[in-house]
Design a protein around this motif. Structure first.
Motif, short mmCIF file in Angstrom:
data_model
loop_
_atom_site.label_atom_id
_atom_site.label_comp_id
_atom_site.label_asym_id
_atom_site.label_seq_id
_atom_site.Cartn_x
_atom_site.Cartn_y
_atom_site.Cartn_z
N GLU A 1 -10.30 3.38 2.13
CA GLU A 1 -9.92 4.77 2.28
C GLU A 1 -9.18 5.31 1.05
OE1 GLU A 1 -8.10 5.82 5.97
OE2 GLU A 1 -9.45 4.53 7.16
N LEU A 2 -9.29 6.61 0.87
CA LEU A 2 -8.46 7.35 -0.08
C LEU A 2 -7.15 7.71 0.60
CD1 LEU A 2 -8.04 9.19 -2.68
CD2 LEU A 2 -9.02 11.03 -1.28
N GLY A 3 -6.04 7.41 -0.07
CA GLY A 3 -4.73 7.77 0.45
C GLY A 3 -4.10 8.88 -0.37
N ILE A 4 -3.43 9.80 0.31
CA ILE A 4 -2.69 10.89 -0.32
C ILE A 4 -1.21 10.54 -0.27
CG2 ILE A 4 -2.18 13.36 -0.25
CD1 ILE A 4 -4.66 13.62 1.64
N LEU B 1 -5.40 3.86 -3.29
CA LEU B 1 -6.43 3.16 -2.53
C LEU B 1 -5.76 2.47 -1.35
CD1 LEU B 1 -9.42 2.13 -2.43
CD2 LEU B 1 -8.64 0.18 -3.81
N VAL B 2 -6.39 2.57 -0.16
CA VAL B 2 -5.85 1.97 1.06
C VAL B 2 -6.97 1.19 1.76
CG1 VAL B 2 -4.88 2.43 3.36
CG2 VAL B 2 -4.14 3.79 1.39
N ASN B 3 -6.63 0.02 2.28
CA ASN B 3 -7.49 -0.67 3.24
C ASN B 3 -6.83 -0.52 4.61
OD1 ASN B 3 -9.25 -2.27 4.67
ND2 ASN B 3 -8.89 -4.14 3.48
N ASP B 4 -7.40 0.34 5.45
CA ASP B 4 -6.86 0.58 6.78
C ASP B 4 -7.38 -0.52 7.71
OD1 ASP B 4 -5.91 1.56 9.19
OD2 ASP B 4 -7.42 3.14 9.35
N VAL B 5 -6.81 -1.72 7.57
CA VAL B 5 -7.24 -2.86 8.39
C VAL B 5 -6.95 -2.56 9.85
CG1 VAL B 5 -7.09 -5.36 8.69
CG2 VAL B 5 -6.67 -4.35 6.43
N PRO C 1 -2.52 13.60 -9.86
CA PRO C 1 -3.72 14.42 -9.65
C PRO C 1 -4.47 14.82 -10.90
CG PRO C 1 -1.95 15.16 -8.21
CD PRO C 1 -1.35 14.15 -9.14
N GLU C 2 -3.81 14.95 -12.03
CA GLU C 2 -4.52 15.42 -13.23
C GLU C 2 -5.56 14.42 -13.73
OE1 GLU C 2 -1.29 12.86 -14.84
OE2 GLU C 2 -1.37 14.42 -13.29
N GLU C 3 -5.50 13.20 -13.19
CA GLU C 3 -6.48 12.18 -13.59
C GLU C 3 -7.86 12.42 -12.97
OE1 GLU C 3 -6.04 9.01 -15.29
OE2 GLU C 3 -4.06 9.62 -16.00
N PHE C 4 -7.94 13.31 -11.97
CA PHE C 4 -9.19 13.51 -11.24
C PHE C 4 -9.73 14.90 -11.48
CE2 PHE C 4 -6.66 10.44 -8.88
CZ PHE C 4 -7.56 9.37 -8.77
N GLU C 5 -10.99 14.96 -11.86
CA GLU C 5 -11.66 16.25 -12.01
C GLU C 5 -11.91 16.88 -10.65
OE1 GLU C 5 -15.86 18.05 -13.79
OE2 GLU C 5 -15.14 16.08 -14.43
N ASP C 6 -12.26 16.05 -9.65
CA ASP C 6 -12.53 16.56 -8.30
C ASP C 6 -12.25 15.44 -7.31
OD1 ASP C 6 -13.40 17.70 -5.98
OD2 ASP C 6 -15.50 17.93 -6.60
N ILE C 7 -11.16 15.56 -6.57
CA ILE C 7 -10.81 14.50 -5.62
C ILE C 7 -11.81 14.42 -4.48
CG2 ILE C 7 -9.31 15.86 -4.09
CD1 ILE C 7 -8.69 12.25 -5.45
N GLN C 8 -12.62 15.47 -4.31
CA GLN C 8 -13.67 15.44 -3.27
C GLN C 8 -15.00 14.94 -3.81
OE1 GLN C 8 -10.99 16.45 -0.40
NE2 GLN C 8 -13.07 15.69 -0.18
N ASN C 9 -14.92 14.12 -4.86
CA ASN C 9 -16.12 13.47 -5.39
C ASN C 9 -15.73 12.11 -5.97
OD1 ASN C 9 -18.76 12.98 -6.18
ND2 ASN C 9 -18.58 14.16 -8.07
N ILE C 10 -15.20 11.26 -5.09
CA ILE C 10 -14.72 9.94 -5.49
C ILE C 10 -15.54 8.87 -4.75
CG2 ILE C 10 -12.74 8.37 -5.50
CD1 ILE C 10 -12.39 10.78 -7.33
N ASP C 11 -16.14 7.97 -5.51
CA ASP C 11 -16.90 6.87 -4.91
C ASP C 11 -15.95 5.80 -4.37
OD1 ASP C 11 -19.47 7.88 -5.49
OD2 ASP C 11 -19.39 7.08 -7.53
N LEU C 12 -16.29 5.25 -3.20
CA LEU C 12 -15.54 4.16 -2.59
C LEU C 12 -16.51 3.04 -2.21
CD1 LEU C 12 -14.53 7.07 -0.94
CD2 LEU C 12 -12.60 5.56 -0.60
N TRP C 13 -16.02 1.80 -2.22
CA TRP C 13 -16.86 0.67 -1.83
C TRP C 13 -15.98 -0.45 -1.28
CZ3 TRP C 13 -15.60 -3.93 -4.17
CH2 TRP C 13 -14.87 -3.83 -5.36
N LEU C 14 -16.60 -1.35 -0.52
CA LEU C 14 -15.91 -2.53 0.00
C LEU C 14 -16.92 -3.65 0.20
CD1 LEU C 14 -13.14 -2.79 2.65
CD2 LEU C 14 -15.25 -4.11 3.00
N ASP C 15 -16.53 -4.86 -0.19
CA ASP C 15 -17.34 -6.07 -0.03
C ASP C 15 -16.59 -7.09 0.83
OD1 ASP C 15 -19.09 -4.90 -1.83
OD2 ASP C 15 -18.60 -6.25 -3.48
N VAL C 16 -17.33 -7.88 1.57
CA VAL C 16 -16.79 -9.04 2.26
C VAL C 16 -17.52 -10.28 1.74
CG1 VAL C 16 -16.43 -10.19 4.48
CG2 VAL C 16 -16.21 -7.70 4.32
N ASP C 17 -16.77 -11.21 1.15
CA ASP C 17 -17.35 -12.40 0.52
C ASP C 17 -18.48 -12.03 -0.44
OD1 ASP C 17 -15.58 -14.08 1.81
OD2 ASP C 17 -16.96 -14.57 3.44
#
Length: 280
Positions: free
Chosen positions: A126-129, A152-156, A188-204
């Motif tokens: 997840e994206l955290g604010i 970045l958050v992992n909402d386990v 926030p200035e590091e992001f051009e558009d916070i509503q266009n951020i790729d996220l991913w997660l892998d297990v093993d």
């Protein structure tokens, strides 16, 4: 600007990443990265520093959660339409809110505990604010001015505790280590558009989640404004904004985490996390 807290648990120090990604010590400037140091004025002061003038931190220290003394950890459920579909639920007409106990917060690469009696521990990238200034009854137009940055958050989650134990979701969201956060707080200035951020997660090493914040049902600015209608948001509060599809609960058959497995996750501009599953 990428702010960090590094060092052993309970003894983290504040830092900032330099242009090469190395940690520079901020201890001579601020005591910690927390509610007292997230105001727009102080962040502007920190951004004006030349990291090269700060002490270089040797080695590869542990990253702690990049916000210390989090006041409220508020989470948003079913905020991606495709994730709602995989859980068999209709997209909600308003944001679904729940809380995660702040004792769940841990560093991004700390071990994650599988609770005693659990066989349904799940993952959620997840994206955290992070809130930087007090927000009460704020408009969407003004909402982002109250944001100090993003994490970045992992909402386990433990799905049985969450849904089948005669209570609200907080039961399945609050076990110790169920809130890996970081590695960085990114302003926030590091992001051009916070509503266009790729996220991913892998297990093993196997990809489980792929998503982008553009498919959120309720945007960052809407969430900050909406939540501020029900409670005052204070500096250091964190809002975790929901997860894209690919959680274990939505797999066929449902698949959950086991002791010894490795979860890795990341988001564009927000860094990566790595957690080993251990038994509580």
């Amino acid at each position: 600007m990428k702010l960090v807290r590094y060092g052993e648990k309970g003894g983290e120090k504040p830092g900032v990443l330099d242009a090469n990604g190395a940690i520079r010590d901020l201890s001579g400037v601020i005591g910690d990265i927390s509610s007292e140091t997230l105001s727009p004025e102080l962040l502007a002061r920190l951004s004006g520093l030349d990291p090269e003038t700060l002490p270089l931190v040797d080695g590869s220290p542990r990253y702690g959660a990049p916000v210390g003394k989090i006041g409220k950890f508020i989470c948003v459920g079913l905020n991606y339409a495709d994730h709602a579909a995989e859980t068999g639920k209709a997209p909600p007409p308003e944001p679904v809110l729940f809380a995660k106990a702040t004792t769940a917060v841990c560093g991004p690469n700390d071990d994650v505990e599988i609770p005693r009696g659990s066989d349904r521990t799940d993952w959620e990238v997840e994206l955290g604010i992070v809130i930087g200034s007090r927000a009460k009854y704020v408009s969407e137009d003004d909402a982002l001015s109250h944001v100090a940055g993003y994490v970045l958050v992992n909402d386990v989650s433990e799905r049985e505790f969450q849904s089948e134990r005669a209570g609200q979701w907080i039961k399945g969201k609050s076990h110790d280590t169920f809130g890996p956060t970081g590695p960085w707080l990114v302003t926030p200035e590091e992001f051009e558009d916070i509503q266009n951020i790729d996220l991913w997660l892998d297990v093993d090493g196997e990809r489980r989640q792929t998503g982008n914040t553009r498919t959120m049902i309720f945007s960052v600015k809407h969430l900050v404004s909406y939540i501020s209608q029900f409670m005052t948001l204070e500096p250091g509060d964190v809002i975790s904004t929901g997860t894209p599809p690919g959680v274990g609960l939505g797999m066929k058959p449902p698949t959950f985490l086991k002791e010894g497995q490795i979860v890795t996750l990341g988001a564009a501009g927000l860094g990566e996390q790595r957690q080993k599953m251990v038994q509580a």
